[in-house]
Design an enzyme around this catalytic site. Structure first.
Site, PDB file in Angstrom:
ATOM      1  N   ILE A  21       0.845  -1.208   0.000  1.00 17.76           N
ATOM      2  CA  ILE A  21       0.000   0.000   0.000  1.00 17.76           C
ATOM      3  C   ILE A  21       0.875   1.251   0.000  1.00 17.76           C
ATOM      4  O   ILE A  21       0.642   2.191  -0.761  1.00 17.76           O
ATOM      5  CB  ILE A  21      -0.983  -0.011   1.198  1.00 17.76           C
ATOM      6  CG1 ILE A  21      -1.939  -1.206   1.056  1.00 17.76           C
ATOM      7  CG2 ILE A  21      -1.759   1.298   1.278  1.00 17.76           C
ATOM      8  CD1 ILE A  21      -2.854  -1.442   2.259  1.00 17.76           C
ATOM      9  N   GLU A  24     -13.200   1.801  17.056  1.00 18.84           N
ATOM     10  CA  GLU A  24     -14.289   1.933  16.079  1.00 18.84           C
ATOM     11  C   GLU A  24     -15.499   1.134  16.546  1.00 18.84           C
ATOM     12  O   GLU A  24     -15.313   0.053  17.116  1.00 18.84           O
ATOM     13  CB  GLU A  24     -13.802   1.424  14.711  1.00 18.84           C
ATOM     14  CG  GLU A  24     -12.697   2.307  14.162  1.00 18.84           C
ATOM     15  CD  GLU A  24     -12.023   1.724  12.930  1.00 18.84           C
ATOM     16  OE1 GLU A  24     -12.544   0.738  12.352  1.00 18.84           O
ATOM     17  OE2 GLU A  24     -10.980   2.250  12.542  1.00 18.84           O
ATOM     18  N   ARG A  60      -4.351   1.756  10.989  1.00 16.43           N
ATOM     19  CA  ARG A  60      -5.150   1.387  12.159  1.00 16.43           C
ATOM     20  C   ARG A  60      -5.035   2.517  13.161  1.00 16.43           C
ATOM     21  O   ARG A  60      -3.940   3.091  13.343  1.00 16.43           O
ATOM     22  CB  ARG A  60      -4.639   0.078  12.789  1.00 16.43           C
ATOM     23  CG  ARG A  60      -4.948  -1.174  12.003  1.00 16.43           C
ATOM     24  CD  ARG A  60      -6.446  -1.510  11.983  1.00 16.43           C
ATOM     25  NE  ARG A  60      -6.743  -2.761  11.303  1.00 16.43           N
ATOM     26  CZ  ARG A  60      -7.073  -2.877  10.010  1.00 16.43           C
ATOM     27  NH1 ARG A  60      -7.148  -1.798   9.245  1.00 16.43           N
ATOM     28  NH2 ARG A  60      -7.357  -4.061   9.489  1.00 16.43           N
ATOM     29  N   HIS A  96     -13.663   4.224   8.173  1.00 16.29           N
ATOM     30  CA  HIS A  96     -12.893   3.022   7.784  1.00 16.29           C
ATOM     31  C   HIS A  96     -13.361   2.479   6.424  1.00 16.29           C
ATOM     32  O   HIS A  96     -13.776   1.321   6.316  1.00 16.29           O
ATOM     33  CB  HIS A  96     -13.008   1.941   8.871  1.00 16.29           C
ATOM     34  CG  HIS A  96     -11.888   0.932   8.805  1.00 16.29           C
ATOM     35  ND1 HIS A  96     -11.361   0.325   9.917  1.00 16.29           N
ATOM     36  CD2 HIS A  96     -11.191   0.416   7.752  1.00 16.29           C
ATOM     37  CE1 HIS A  96     -10.405  -0.519   9.554  1.00 16.29           C
ATOM     38  NE2 HIS A  96     -10.293  -0.484   8.244  1.00 16.29           N
ATOM     39  N   ILE A  97     -13.253   3.352   5.413  1.00 15.61           N
ATOM     40  CA  ILE A  97     -13.745   2.971   4.077  1.00 15.61           C
ATOM     41  C   ILE A  97     -12.638   2.891   3.035  1.00 15.61           C
ATOM     42  O   ILE A  97     -12.921   2.861   1.835  1.00 15.61           O
ATOM     43  CB  ILE A  97     -14.832   3.964   3.571  1.00 15.61           C
ATOM     44  CG1 ILE A  97     -14.316   5.411   3.627  1.00 15.61           C
ATOM     45  CG2 ILE A  97     -16.119   3.783   4.356  1.00 15.61           C
ATOM     46  CD1 ILE A  97     -15.211   6.411   2.899  1.00 15.61           C
TER      47      ILE A  97
HETATM   48  C1  DGY Z   1      -8.106  -4.170   5.833  1.00 14.32           C
HETATM   49  O1  DGY Z   1      -8.306  -4.998   4.951  1.00 14.32           O
HETATM   50  O2  DGY Z   1      -7.298  -4.350   6.738  1.00 14.32           O
HETATM   51  C2  DGY Z   1      -8.886  -2.900   5.770  1.00 14.32           C
HETATM   52  O3  DGY Z   1      -8.544  -2.035   6.786  1.00 14.32           O
HETATM   53  C3  DGY Z   1     -10.349  -3.212   5.831  1.00 14.32           C
HETATM   54  O4  DGY Z   1     -10.636  -3.734   7.087  1.00 14.32           O
END
Ligand code: DGY
Length: 278
Positions: free
Chosen positions: A133, A227, A199, A245-246
């Site tokens: 990511i 959350e 997170r 958390h989208i």
């Molecule tokens: C993940 O896949 O860890 C994303 O945060 C969705 O929960």
């Protein structure tokens, strides 16, 4: 034996699982596969459990060591959500720096004003955590002519002090809990932007709220420590953009995550090697 899921996950691949019970994680001795979205599983409550297929790349709320000790495999969904998370990261960077949400609220309230923001193009971007990511974020930063600092090459404290924008892409584990501490938040430049799509607990949330209340920095936050609880004091602040958390929540990506979950469950049922064991 049964497959139990905490909900029906989106996408066509789900149908390939056949009979799946949807229900809460209450004690059962007839369930060998659980499909969850990073919800904690009480391993004592599932005597016949052999697989936890996690609809999430992060597995910080699952006791992987405990599962391993009992012969329960845990799988996750790596690789398919990098683009969606990197896109939302940039959305938060742009929204926070260019005051887009504030401007929207202003107009909806009948107002009009020139809101001076901070530049994104050419700003120095610090990426904490350089996995898939983080690298997807770095590729997008090229299009914005942003010099990029990585924790792989630049010590964290230096990166925090030298970046205009800091974005977090680490998993949550013992090493990263509270990584962005009060002392480290104080290293951020005046006017810097902190973005968290990783997170909530990677950051000292109370200290972050205080920094934001002071108005010294801006932030884009997709994740929170407890959350769905979001600290009350954040809600009224103009200098933070909040999303629930989208980061991976697009039709395409969630469908691809379901595909990965289903492939792992089907491999388990066939007695084959699991593609995504953590
Ligand atoms: C993940 O896949 O860890 C994303 O945060 C969705 O929960």
């Amino acid at each position: 034996m049964k497959t139990l899921a905490t909900r029906r996950f989106p996408g066509d691949a789900w149908e390939e699982l056949g009979d799946v019970e949807i229900g809460p994680l209450e004690p059962r001795d007839d369930v060998d596969v659980l499909i969850v979205a990073n919800e904690p599983v009480d391993l004592d409550a599932f005597a016949a459990l052999r697989l936890i297929a996690n609809f999430s790349v992060g597995y910080d709320r699952i006791d992987v060591e405990g599962a391993r000790a009992r012969g329960v495999a845990v799988t996750n969904t790596p690789g398919v959500l990098d683009a969606a998370v990197a896109d939302l990261t940039f959305g938060l960077i742009l929204a926070a720096r260019r005051r887009m949400v504030e401007g929207d609220a202003l107009i909806r309230g009948g107002g009009w004003e020139t809101l001076l923001g901070r530049e994104v193009s050419g700003a120095t971007l610090g990426i904490v955590g350089y996995g898939r990511i983080g690298r997807a974020v770095a590729r997008r930063a090229e299009g914005f002519d942003m010099p990029v600092l990585y924790t792989r090459e630049t010590p964290l404290d230096e990166l925090l002090a030298q970046s205009d924008i800091v974005t977090l892409h680490t998993p949550l584990n013992a090493e990263t809990t509270g990584l962005i501490s009060r002392e480290r938040l104080a290293l951020l430049r005046d006017g810097a932007t902190l973005v968290n799509t990783a997170r909530g607990a990677v950051v000292d949330e109370d200290a972050l709220v205080e920094e934001l209340v002071s108005g010294r920095i801006t932030a884009g936050l997709d994740v929170f420590v407890h959350e769905p609880h979001v600290p009350e004091r954040l809600r009224g602040l103009p200098n933070v953009v909040l999303t629930p958390h989208i980061a991976s929540a697009t039709v395409e990506t969630r469908g691809a995550m379901t595909r990965v979950v289903v492939d792992n469950v089907l491999a388990f049922r066939r007695g084959e090697a699991l593609p995504n064991v953590v």
